[in-house]
Design a protein around this motif. Structure first.
Motif, mmCIF file in Angstrom:
data_model
loop_
_atom_site.group_PDB
_atom_site.id
_atom_site.type_symbol
_atom_site.label_atom_id
_atom_site.label_comp_id
_atom_site.label_asym_id
_atom_site.label_seq_id
_atom_site.Cartn_x
_atom_site.Cartn_y
_atom_site.Cartn_z
ATOM 1 N N TYR A 153 -9.102 5.494 -6.475
ATOM 2 C CA TYR A 153 -9.930 4.636 -7.333
ATOM 3 C C TYR A 153 -10.382 3.385 -6.579
ATOM 4 C CZ TYR A 153 -11.238 1.522 -11.133
ATOM 5 O OH TYR A 153 -11.908 0.649 -11.943
ATOM 6 N N GLU A 154 -9.460 2.760 -5.853
ATOM 7 C CA GLU A 154 -9.837 1.569 -5.091
ATOM 8 C C GLU A 154 -10.820 1.901 -3.979
ATOM 9 O OE1 GLU A 154 -6.457 -0.468 -3.672
ATOM 10 O OE2 GLU A 154 -5.682 -0.995 -5.671
ATOM 11 N N ALA A 155 -10.650 3.071 -3.384
ATOM 12 C CA ALA A 155 -11.587 3.465 -2.335
ATOM 13 C C ALA A 155 -12.986 3.674 -2.892
ATOM 14 C CB ALA A 155 -11.086 4.732 -1.640
ATOM 15 N N THR B 154 0.819 -1.218 0.000
ATOM 16 C CA THR B 154 0.000 0.000 0.000
ATOM 17 C C THR B 154 0.847 1.260 0.000
ATOM 18 O OG1 THR B 154 -0.115 -0.117 2.404
ATOM 19 C CG2 THR B 154 -1.877 -1.182 1.176
ATOM 20 N N SER B 155 2.090 1.161 0.514
ATOM 21 C CA SER B 155 2.932 2.357 0.541
ATOM 22 C C SER B 155 3.432 2.752 -0.833
ATOM 23 C CB SER B 155 4.118 2.120 1.482
ATOM 24 O OG SER B 155 4.933 1.081 0.981
ATOM 25 N N ARG B 156 3.358 1.857 -1.800
ATOM 26 C CA ARG B 156 3.838 2.153 -3.152
ATOM 27 C C ARG B 156 2.735 2.579 -4.095
ATOM 28 N NH1 ARG B 156 7.020 -3.042 -4.906
ATOM 29 N NH2 ARG B 156 5.132 -4.001 -4.040
ATOM 30 N N LYS B 157 1.498 2.605 -3.625
ATOM 31 C CA LYS B 157 0.392 3.007 -4.492
ATOM 32 C C LYS B 157 0.415 4.512 -4.700
ATOM 33 C CE LYS B 157 -2.725 -0.692 -3.116
ATOM 34 N NZ LYS B 157 -4.019 -1.015 -2.491
ATOM 35 N N SER B 158 0.008 4.882 -5.884
ATOM 36 C CA SER B 158 -0.140 6.311 -6.175
ATOM 37 C C SER B 158 -1.434 6.825 -5.574
ATOM 38 C CB SER B 158 -0.118 6.526 -7.684
ATOM 39 O OG SER B 158 -1.223 5.873 -8.282
#
Length: 588
Positions: free
Chosen positions: A208-210, A198-202
Motif C-alpha cells: 500500500y505504501e509503495a 520496516t521489518s515489522r510491516k506486513s
C-alpha cells in the motif's frame, strides 16, 4: 585447672547472648528495660564490655607481637557472619561453648534492636522490585548514581538506527548500559522496539505504501524533510506576470493620497496689521470679497477681479479691532477700539449705521441673518437686530474676561463663545440668559471656534499658548467627543466643505498650517506658512482656498481643499465689483 578456667567465662557469656524464654531455644535481643541507666536513648544500644579472659589475653598478645598485614590480623580472628536465622539451637550452642571459647560475632547489616520481643527466628531479605526502572551502582556510602538508559529517548533512537557494520541493534539496545551501570532488565523486554520499523510491516502495508509513493512521485528511500526531487509540474503553464503584476488593493484612502500644495497661490501685502491675538481682522464674504482691517483702515479685495478698495478710515482716536461679512455678502460690520460697531454697504461704499453699547473694544463679531452678536473686552456679548432702531435685543453675561471667539451655528440654533477666561460657552438661541453648557477643559484663551458643516452639533475649539489643545464637542449633550494635542498655540480653525478634514492655524515655534482628518485626527500635512504666528484665517466661499494673515504683514492664499474632480460647484457664486449682490435685509 584449665578446664575450670574455661568453663566459668562460657557460663557468663551464654547468660548475655541467650535466654530461657520461649522454651530456651530462640535467641532474643536485649530488652530496652535492662539497658544501663546512663544510656537515655531507647534506640542506641550500649557497647558491651568484653570480660572474656582468653579474648583479653589474645588481644594483648596481638598487641605485643609485631604488626603484620591487615589480612593477617583478620585471619587471626574468628569472624561469624551467620545471621540470626541460621544460628544453632541452644543445645548445640551449649555443647560447643564447653569445648571452645566463644567466637567474636559481627552481625553485618543487622541491628540488635530491630526486632524487640520476637518469638520466631527472623530473616532479613533484600527487597527487590519485579522490574526495576533504573539501575543503581551500589557503593559503601549514601551516594547513588541513577541509570537513565531505560527512559532515555536518545538511547532508543540509537538502538533503532544503527550503522551498517556495527553490532546488531538488538544487542546494543539490550546491553547499552551494561558496560557502565551493569545489566538493566528493563531493556530486555523491548527487543521488538529496537528492531527496524520496516521489518515489522506486513506485506499488505508495504504494498500500500509503495502504491501511494508511486502515485505521488516520492522515493521511500529519501528522508521526508529533504525535498530534493523537483516539484510536480502543473498541467497548465503558469504565467508569473499575471500572478505578480496584479494591482494591489490599496489601504490608503483617497484623502491621504491627494496632493496638497505647500506653496501659496498668491501673496498680498498687508502693512500695518496689528499683532494682537484677541482681534479678528480678516474675513472672506459670500460675495467672494476679502475684508481686512489694517490699523485705522478697512480694505476690500475682490477675488474675481483682483481690485482693492479702501472701504473706510476711522478717526485718529480709535482703530479697527474686528471685521465681519454678513451672510448675504452685502454688508461689512466693523468693530472699533472705542466699543462702537459700524455697518457698511460695500456696494455703495457708505456707512449705514453705528451701534453703541460696549464700553471697551469689540474684538469679535458673528452674524445670524439680521442679528449681529458682538463680544467686547469687558466680557459682555450683545445681540443686535440691525433692522430696528433699538438694536440691542439681548445681553449674554457669562465671561469674566475678554471675548475673543464668537460663532453662530449655520441654522442659528446655538451660539458658541470663547474668552480669555479659558471658557467655552454654548448658548441656546431660545434662552440666552445663561449658557446651556460651559466648558473649562482649556487652560488658555479660546479664540479658535468652528462649527462642522456636515454635522450641526459638532463644535471644534482651540486653546492658546499654555493649552495647545483642540477639543471637539457634541453641543447636544455637552460631551467632549475627541481631542488632539496641536503642539503650539491655536489661533484659528476652519472645516472643509469637501473633505472630512479641518485645518488649524498655529503660532510659535513653527507658525504652520495643519490639516487633520476627522474623526481619526491623523495629520495629513503640515505647511510652514508665515515668519510670525498666523493671527487670522478665512475660507473662500467655494471652500477650496484658505486666506491667512500674520504680523509679518503678508496676506497669503493657500489652495488646500481642492475640489474633487467632477464635483458640482454648489457653493460658488457669481459676483462682480458691486454687481450681483443679493441684499436679503434692509438695515435702518
Amino acid at each position: 585447672m584449665a578446664t575450670a578456667a574455661v568453663h566459668t567465662p562460657v557460663k557468663s557469656h551464654s547468660n548475655i547472648f541467650s535466654s530461657k524464654h520461649a522454651g530456651g531455644r530462640v535467641p532474643l535481643t536485649p530488652s530496652p528495660r535492662t539497658r544501663a541507666v546512663a544510656n537515655h536513648s531507647p534506640f542506641t544500644p550500649p557497647a558491651p564490655a568484653r570480660r572474656d579472659p582468653e579474648w583479653q589475653a589474645e588481644k594483648k598478645k596481638q598487641g605485643n607481637a609485631s604488626r603484620g598485614s591487615l589480612h593477617d590480623t583478620f585471619s587471626s580472628m574468628s569472624l561469624s557472619t551467620t545471621k540470626r536465622s541460621t544460628s544453632p539451637p541452644p543445645a548445640a550452642k551449649a555443647s560447643a561453648a564447653t569445648s571452645a571459647s566463644p567466637p567474636l560475632r559481627l552481625d553485618l547489616g543487622l541491628s540488635d534492636w530491630n526486632l524487640p520481643g520476637a518469638s520466631k527466628p527472623t530473616t532479613l531479605k533484600k527487597a527487590r522490585s519485579a522490574k526495576p526502572t533504573k539501575s543503581t551502582v551500589r557503593i559503601n556510602g549514601d551516594r547513588f548514581i541513577p541509570s537513565r538508559s531505560a527512559t532515555s529517548p536518545t538511547a532508543a533512537m540509537k538502538a533503532n538506527h544503527t550503522r551498517p557494520g556495527s553490532r546488531s541493534s538488538t544487542h546494543d539496545c539490550a546491553n547499552s548500559s551494561d558496560d557502565v551501570f551493569g545489566p538493566d532488565n528493563s531493556n530486555q523486554s523491548s527487543g521488538e522496539e529496537c528492531e527496524d520499523y520496516t521489518s515489522r510491516k506486513s506485506p499488505k502495508s508495504k504494498a500500500y505504501e509503495a502504491s501511494i509513493a508511486e502515485a505521488v512521485g516520492l522515493n521511500l528511500g529519501t528522508r521526508i524533510l529533504a525535498f530534493k526531487p523537483a516539484p510536480p509540474e502543473s498541467s497548465k503553464p503558469i504565467d508569473l506576470r499575471t500572478q505578480y503584476n496584479r494591482p494591489l488593493k490599496s489601504t490608503i484612502s483617497a484623502q491621504t493620497r491627494r496632493r496638497i500644495l505647500t506653496a501659496p497661490e498668491r501673496v498680498l501685502d498687508a502693512p500695518g496689521l496689528l499683532d494682537d491675538y484677541y482681534l479678528n481682522l480678516l474675513d472672506w464674504g459670500s460675495s467672494n470679497q476679502v475684508a481686512i482691517g489694517l490699523e485705522r483702515n478697512v480694505y476690500v479685495w475682490n477675488a474675481e477681479t483682483g481690485s482693492v478698495s479702501c472701504l473706510l478710515e476711522t478717526t485718529p482716536d480709535t482703530y479697527v479691532s474686528s471685521v465681519r461679512w454678513s451672510q448675504d455678502g452685502s454688508y461689512v460690520s466693523v468693530g472699533l477700539g472705542t466699543g462702537d460697531v459700524q455697518i457698511w454697504d460695500v456696494e455703495e461704499g457708505t456707512k449705514l449705521r453705528t451701534m453703541t453699547g460696549h464700553d471697551s473694544r469689540v474684538g469679535v463679531m458673528s452674524w445670524n441673518k439680521a442679528t449681529l452678536s458682538t463680544g467686547s473686552r469687558s466680557g459682555n456679548i450683545f445681540n443686535h437686530d440691525v433692522r430696528i432702531a433699538e438694536h440691542k435685543t439681548a445681553e449674554l453675561l457669562s465671561h469674566t474676561s475678554e471675548v475673543c471667539g464668537l460663532e453662530w451655528r449655520s441654522d442659528g440654533a446655538q451660539l458658541a463663545s470663547g474668552g480669555n477666561d479659558n471658557l467655552v460657552n454654548i448658548w441656546d438661541a431660545r434662552q440666552m440668559t445663561t449658557p446651556k453648557f460651559s466648558k473649562t477643559n482649556h487652560k488658555a484663551a479660546v479664540k479658535a471656534l468652528a462649527w462642522c458643516p456636515w454635522q450641526n452639533n459638532l463644535l471644534a475649539s482651540g486653546g492658546g499658548t499654555f493649552d495647545r489643545q483642540i477639543h471637539f464637542w457634541n453641543t447636544t449633550t455637552g460631551a467632549r467627543v475627541n481631542s488632539v494635542d496641536a503642539g503650539s498655540q491655536v489661533t484659528s480653525l476652519r472645516w472643509s466643505t469637501h473633505y472630512r478634514e479641518i485645518v488649524s492655524c498655529h503660532g510659535a515655534p513653527d507658525n504652520q498650517l495643519t490639516v487633520w482628518s476627522y474623526p481619526t485626527l491623523v495629520k495629513n500635512v503640515e505647511i510652514p506658512a508665515h515668519e510670525t504666528r498666523v493671527l487670522h484665517a478665512a475660507l473662500s466661499p467655494d471652500g477650496q482656498i484658505l486666506a491667512t494673515a500674520a504680523s509679518d504683514e503678508n496676506l497669503k492664499f493657500w489652495k488646500i481643499f481642492e475640489k474633487k474632480a467632477g464635483a458640482a460647484s454648489s457653493s460658488s457664486r457669481t459676483a462682480t465689483s458691486g454687481k450681483g449682490m443679493t441684499k436679503q435685509m434692509t438695515i435702518r
